[in-house]
Design an enzyme around this catalytic site. Structure first.
Site: not given
Length: 299
Positions: A239, A273
């Site tokens: 991210k 995740r």
């Protein structure tokens, strides 16, 4: 199995469809994006055969859960029509349900939830925190696990301007507390619920995201004294919060993502995740061996 989490008070087992998940060590959730426009690997696995090869590789790499998504949730992502999302995810669930790992569906649409559960999915991962009309009814009577995520705004607008909080850790916890209370009030057992602070979903790239990571245990809803906490899912893989530090495009953030996964494990994340299963599994084995040596008092 040795206790590999950093928190002394482990979450209770999570009822997750055909499985009951325990958290003596952090579990690795592998991301399977059957989408053309996800921020990191959009288009790579839109074809069914490509997605299956990716899933089979994750299984060989030691994945604990596979999270299947048919709609991108990157900032600015447009909605996907229902029929198209179903066509992307349901065949994968049907083919993978014999793989002996829980199958998670990343969706906020009640119709997708119903079809996925009927096809054999075990967990519903909802970025909207089960706020959309009809979603609680879609999952209430099943035995699936639920992941309740915090998001400020919506994918198309969540990073427009500067997200504003007085105390991001407290506000995320209060949101998750309210959502869990509504689910439990509707008859969903606490043992089916996990929570996700929503890294990158309506947070400033550095300040808010790293405050949440630094105080990860405090983002979980408060429970009564002596009651085990809700399992926390942490999703930071590739991210922008990592890109802002390492100045690399998303596909080149693997090392940063693995470092973030280890940080999340250290802070007590129950599920992590990730896009990159193999290096994450390897890193967590090393971290776990260090933790076990520490606990055993080896010198």
């Amino acid at each position: 199995m040795p206790n590999l989490t950093s928190q002394g008070n482990l979450p209770e087992p999570l009822i997750c469809g055909r499985f009951t998940l325990t958290f003596e060590r952090p579990l690795v959730m592998g991301i399977l994006n059957a989408t053309p426009d996800s921020f990191s690997d959009g288009g790579s696995y839109i074809a069914f055969d490509d997605a299956m090869r990716r899933a089979e590789q994750m299984l060989r790499d030691g994945v604990d859960i596979i999270d299947i998504g048919g709609e991108s949730t990157r900032p600015g992502a447009p909605p996907v029509p229902l029929d198209e999302e179903l066509a992307r995810v349901i065949p994968l669930v049907e083919r993978l349900k014999g793989a002996n790992v829980p199958l998670s569906i990343d969706t906020y649409k009640p119709e997708v939830m119903r079809h996925a559960l009927a096809a054999g999915a075990d967990l519903i991962n909802d970025i909207w925190g089960f706020r959309m009309p009809g979603v609680i009814d879609a999952v209430r009577e099943s035995h699936c696990g639920l992941c309740v995520m915090h998001m400020l705004g919506e994918p198309q607008t969540m990073q427009v301007g500067e997200p504003d909080y007085v105390d991001v850790v407290r506000e995320v916890r209060e949101f998750l507390q309210a959502r869990c209370a509504e689910l439990e009030g509707a008859g969903v057992a606490k043992a089916r619920i996990s929570v996700d602070p929503g890294f990158g979903f309506g947070k400033s790239v550095v300040e808010h995201n790293y405050a949440l990571l630094a105080h990860l245990p405090e983002t979980a809803p408060e429970a009564a004294a002596g009651v085990a906490p809700y399992p926390i899912l942490a999703g930071m893989s590739r991210k922008s919060m990592l890109g802002a530090l390492v100045n690399r495009p998303a596909p080149e953030r693997i090392v940063a993502s693995v470092a973030a996964a280890v940080c999340a494990a250290q802070k007590g994340a129950a599920i992590i995740r990730v896009h990159d299963v193999a290096p994450t599994v390897d890193a967590l084995k090393v971290w776990g061996a260090m933790r076990e040596a520490e606990r055993a008092g080896l010198r």
